[in-house]
Scaffold this motif. Structure first.
Motif, short mmCIF file in Angstrom:
data_model
loop_
_atom_site.label_atom_id
_atom_site.label_comp_id
_atom_site.label_asym_id
_atom_site.label_seq_id
_atom_site.Cartn_x
_atom_site.Cartn_y
_atom_site.Cartn_z
N ASN A 280 0.81 -1.22 0.00
CA ASN A 280 0.00 0.00 0.00
C ASN A 280 0.85 1.27 0.00
O ASN A 280 0.40 2.33 0.46
CB ASN A 280 -0.92 0.00 1.23
N LEU A 281 2.07 1.18 -0.51
CA LEU A 281 2.94 2.36 -0.56
C LEU A 281 2.37 3.46 -1.46
O LEU A 281 2.76 4.63 -1.35
CB LEU A 281 4.34 1.97 -1.03
N ASP A 282 1.42 3.09 -2.34
CA ASP A 282 0.80 4.11 -3.19
C ASP A 282 0.09 5.18 -2.34
O ASP A 282 -0.01 6.34 -2.75
CB ASP A 282 -0.19 3.46 -4.17
N LYS A 283 -0.40 4.79 -1.15
CA LYS A 283 -1.06 5.76 -0.25
C LYS A 283 -0.05 6.79 0.25
O LYS A 283 -0.35 7.98 0.32
CB LYS A 283 -1.70 5.05 0.94
N LEU A 284 1.16 6.32 0.59
CA LEU A 284 2.20 7.24 1.04
C LEU A 284 2.70 8.09 -0.11
O LEU A 284 2.95 9.29 0.05
CB LEU A 284 3.36 6.46 1.67
N HIS A 285 2.82 7.50 -1.30
CA HIS A 285 3.25 8.27 -2.47
C HIS A 285 2.24 9.37 -2.80
O HIS A 285 2.63 10.49 -3.18
CB HIS A 285 3.44 7.33 -3.66
N ASN A 447 -4.34 17.27 7.53
CA ASN A 447 -2.91 17.14 7.32
C ASN A 447 -2.26 16.43 8.50
O ASN A 447 -1.43 15.53 8.33
CB ASN A 447 -2.30 18.54 7.13
N HIS A 448 -2.67 16.81 9.72
CA HIS A 448 -2.11 16.15 10.91
C HIS A 448 -2.50 14.67 10.95
O HIS A 448 -1.68 13.83 11.33
CB HIS A 448 -2.61 16.86 12.18
N TYR A 449 -3.73 14.39 10.57
CA TYR A 449 -4.19 12.99 10.53
C TYR A 449 -3.30 12.19 9.58
O TYR A 449 -2.82 11.09 9.90
CB TYR A 449 -5.65 12.95 10.06
N LEU A 450 -3.06 12.76 8.41
CA LEU A 450 -2.20 12.09 7.43
C LEU A 450 -0.78 11.95 7.95
O LEU A 450 -0.12 10.92 7.74
CB LEU A 450 -2.20 12.87 6.11
N LEU A 584 -5.33 1.79 6.23
CA LEU A 584 -4.67 2.42 5.08
C LEU A 584 -5.69 2.90 4.05
O LEU A 584 -5.47 3.90 3.36
CB LEU A 584 -3.67 1.45 4.45
N ALA A 585 -6.81 2.20 3.95
CA ALA A 585 -7.89 2.66 3.07
C ALA A 585 -8.43 4.00 3.58
O ALA A 585 -8.73 4.91 2.79
CB ALA A 585 -9.01 1.63 3.02
N LYS A 586 -8.53 4.12 4.91
CA LYS A 586 -8.99 5.39 5.50
C LYS A 586 -8.00 6.51 5.18
O LYS A 586 -8.41 7.63 4.86
CB LYS A 586 -9.12 5.24 7.03
N MET A 587 -6.71 6.18 5.20
CA MET A 587 -5.71 7.19 4.85
C MET A 587 -5.93 7.67 3.40
O MET A 587 -5.85 8.87 3.11
CB MET A 587 -4.30 6.63 5.00
N GLY A 588 -6.19 6.72 2.52
CA GLY A 588 -6.45 7.07 1.12
C GLY A 588 -7.62 8.02 0.99
O GLY A 588 -7.59 8.98 0.19
N GLU A 589 -8.67 7.79 1.80
CA GLU A 589 -9.85 8.67 1.78
C GLU A 589 -9.52 10.07 2.29
O GLU A 589 -10.00 11.07 1.75
CB GLU A 589 -10.96 8.06 2.66
N ILE A 590 -8.66 10.13 3.33
CA ILE A 590 -8.30 11.43 3.90
C ILE A 590 -7.46 12.23 2.91
O ILE A 590 -7.61 13.46 2.79
CB ILE A 590 -7.55 11.24 5.24
N VAL A 591 -6.58 11.55 2.16
CA VAL A 591 -5.79 12.23 1.13
C VAL A 591 -6.74 12.89 0.12
O VAL A 591 -6.57 14.07 -0.23
CB VAL A 591 -4.84 11.24 0.40
#
Length: 598
Positions: A280-285, A447-450, A584-591
């Motif tokens: 899931n490195l695409d989320k970090l990218h 931003n802080h959440y991410l 990590l899916a939640k992170m993708g949504e926050i982005v």
């Protein structure tokens, strides 16, 4: 003039922890050390006779538990004194003395587990009937029996215990070198004033809105580490080797397996985390690309990773304001929880501000029978408020566990140690988001959440991967040196952050400043715990009281079962990749949500 740190005697008493709640003075501490020594002598009488009778077994376990409880208190007292000023030679001596006594105590109790293991299970079952008081120790005995394959003879256990003080040398050297001997230069801050770089100030400087300040801090700080890379590599090499020695002598296939098995966790959980995060490195990218866009830079550098993506929103948060906000945010956990928070803030559980010689970072530590203690280096930042909430989560976990469980089951396993702390952080963030009406402020919070996902899931897994590979290198006969450590660290960093990030030369030295590499496969638990905490916080906010009740039952469970099983009480199953994938899916949504706001 540069802003120098104040000395310990210049700190206001109300901003320090009250160690008199443990011991009124050093003389009282000395009395407990004498008691511990006496109990060690008493235990010697039972060597070779532990399982001769139910009465012997009970007495040995009673004496060992009572002495261990006193030792934990005495150890905590010495370490808290040492950490508040590591340049104080009297407190250095007290700390060293406790590590020496730890080796003695381990040696004095080393015969107990082997003798219990040598005793037939059916015989011990009869002892439970003969002496009903033994029921208190049933879980403890079961845990000893679980580790039968990796427990040595009584004589060998003594020898291993005798090596522990020596084995702690790399950690002691690293701590003394990093916290006391290393000195950093000063740079010009945003106002053109000199400020001395310290461990406590480094990240706040990297959070500066002034890119020149960030770049100067980054280069000057790591420039000091560059001078000592060979020394740091030798220290870390020694750290890894001593852990591998212990894992081999206990017949483990690898140090990783030995480390996680100590907490009754399968190495598959570790592998599962690393593999799932890498998938899931695409989320970090995507996060890195968004950061580059928000900062409006042609090149994104590693010194740009801490500054808020949303400018002109960050404001200083005084400690008193942080306390109030934390209590309001965690009200969803009930009145009893909030009252405990207020008690901790009001009654000097916490050592708040940085002073010369004080240990860097933050932590919570607890001895049975006394309230938790928290070390902070509060710098009036937004992140410092979250660190305070984080450490209070540890403290509350310890408080509930100590209050509910007998001493022998009060210390929860490290694997679940970061769940309560991270859950506090997430509940604080969700509270701030819910009560936010300003679009720019909401973007700042997202931003802080991410940043939390980046720092706790991806960064800690990055560390975990580095630690796993360095251990495998040594296990295959390769020595760790500054060159291969720097090359490895930079390669992993480039892979994690992707092509939109410039992995500066200095980031290759970062491994040398991470104290958690001396905790032996600890960091992966930050990532697994964060994912578990995301799930628990979500249940608390959606379900209310039923989820809170489950959560408090988990907090109160100590080490009464395997940690993965205890997490199931709170509704999370980490034997599957599902919680990690969901987080990590939640992170993708926050982005995506933040992209829509900017």
């Amino acid at each position: 003039m540069a802003k120098e740190l104040i000395t310990r005697d210049q700190v206001r008493e109300e901003d320090t922890w009250n160690l008199k709640d443990m011991y009124v003075n050093v003389a009282a501490w000395e009395d407990d050390l004498k008691y511990i020594q006496q109990q060690m002598v008493e235990l010697e009488k039972f060597e070779g006779k532990v399982c001769e009778s139910a009465e012997n077994l009970l007495m040995v376990l009673d004496i060992s538990a009572a002495a261990s409880e006193k030792f934990e208190l005495a150890f905590n007292y010495a370490e808290r004194l040492f950490d508040q000023d590591q340049g104080n030679t009297e407190h250095q001596a007290m700390s060293q003395r406790m590590f020496g006594m730890y080796a003695q105590f381990s040696a004095a109790t080393a015969f107990i587990s082997p003798e219990i293991l040598a005793c037939p299970v059916d015989k011990i079952e009869k002892y439970f009937v003969e002496k009903p008081e033994l029921e208190l120790y049933r879980i403890q005995i079961k845990e000893i029996q679980r580790l039968k394959e990796h427990t040595l003879s009584s004589e060998m256990e003594k020898v291993v215990a005798m090596t522990q003080e020596m084995g702690n040398t790399p950690t002691e050297v690293y701590s003394a070198f990093k916290n006391v001997d290393m000195t950093f230069p000063s740079i010009k801050d945003e106002n053109g004033e000199d400020v001395v770089i310290t461990d406590g100030r480094f990240v706040p400087l990297l959070m500066s809105a002034d890119r020149r300040v960030r770049q100067d801090a980054f280069r000057e700080y790591y420039g000091v580490y560059k001078q000592f890379l060979n020394t740091m590599a030798a220290i870390y090499n020694g750290e890894v080797k001593q852990h591998i020695f212990y894992s081999k002598i206990r017949k483990y296939e690898s140090n990783l397996k030995a480390a996680v098995d100590e907490n009754n966790v399968s190495p598959q959980v570790y592998e599962n985390l690393v593999n799932t995060v890498n998938a899931n490195l695409d989320k970090l990218h995507a996060y890195v690309s968004l950061r580059k866009k928000c900062l409006g830079v042609d090149e994104l550098h590693m010194y740009d990773i801490y500054t808020p993506m949303i400018a002109d929103v960050a404001k200083p948060i005084k400690y008193e304001e942080a306390q109030k906000t934390i209590c309001e945010a965690l009200a969803v956990l009930g009145e009893d929880y909030v009252e405990l928070l207020k008690e901790g803030f009001a009654n000097r559980w916490i050592d708040v501000y940085e002073n010369k010689g004080k240990r860097g970072g933050a932590y919570s530590a607890t001895a049975y029978g006394v309230h938790p203690y928290m070390l902070l280096n509060y710098n009036d930042t937004f992140d410092d408020m979250f660190t305070t909430a984080h450490e209070m989560g540890h403290s509350m976990h310890s408080y509930y566990s100590n209050k509910t469980q007998p001493y022998i089951y009060s210390n929860y396993k490290i694997f679940v140690a970061e769940v309560a702390s991270t859950c506090n952080e997430i509940l604080l963030l969700e509270y701030l988001l819910k009560n936010c009406t300003d679009k720019k402020e909401k973007a700042y919070l997202l931003n802080h959440y991410l940043d939390s996902f980046k720092g706790t899931v991806f960064r800690q897994t990055q560390f975990a991967e580095f630690e796993k590979i360095t251990n495998e290198m040594v296990e295959s006969g390769e020595n760790l040196n500054s060159e291969n450590l720097c090359n490895l660290y930079k390669e992993i960093n480039e892979r994690y952050y992707g092509t939109d990030m410039i992995s500066d030369e200095e980031i290759a030295y970062e491994w040398a400043r991470i104290p958690h590499f001396y905790y032996n496969f600890y960091v992966y638990q930050y990532a697994t715990s964060f994912c578990a905490a995301v799930a628990i916080a979500d249940m608390i906010l959606k379900e209310g009281e039923p989820a809170v009740a489950r959560y408090k039952k988990f907090l109160s469970s100590g080490c009464t079962d395997a940690p993965v099983e205890l997490l199931k009480i709170a509704g999370v199953d980490l034997t599957t990749p599902a919680p990690i994938e969901a987080a990590l899916a939640k992170m993708g949504e926050i982005v995506k949500e933040l992209e829509s706001l900017v």
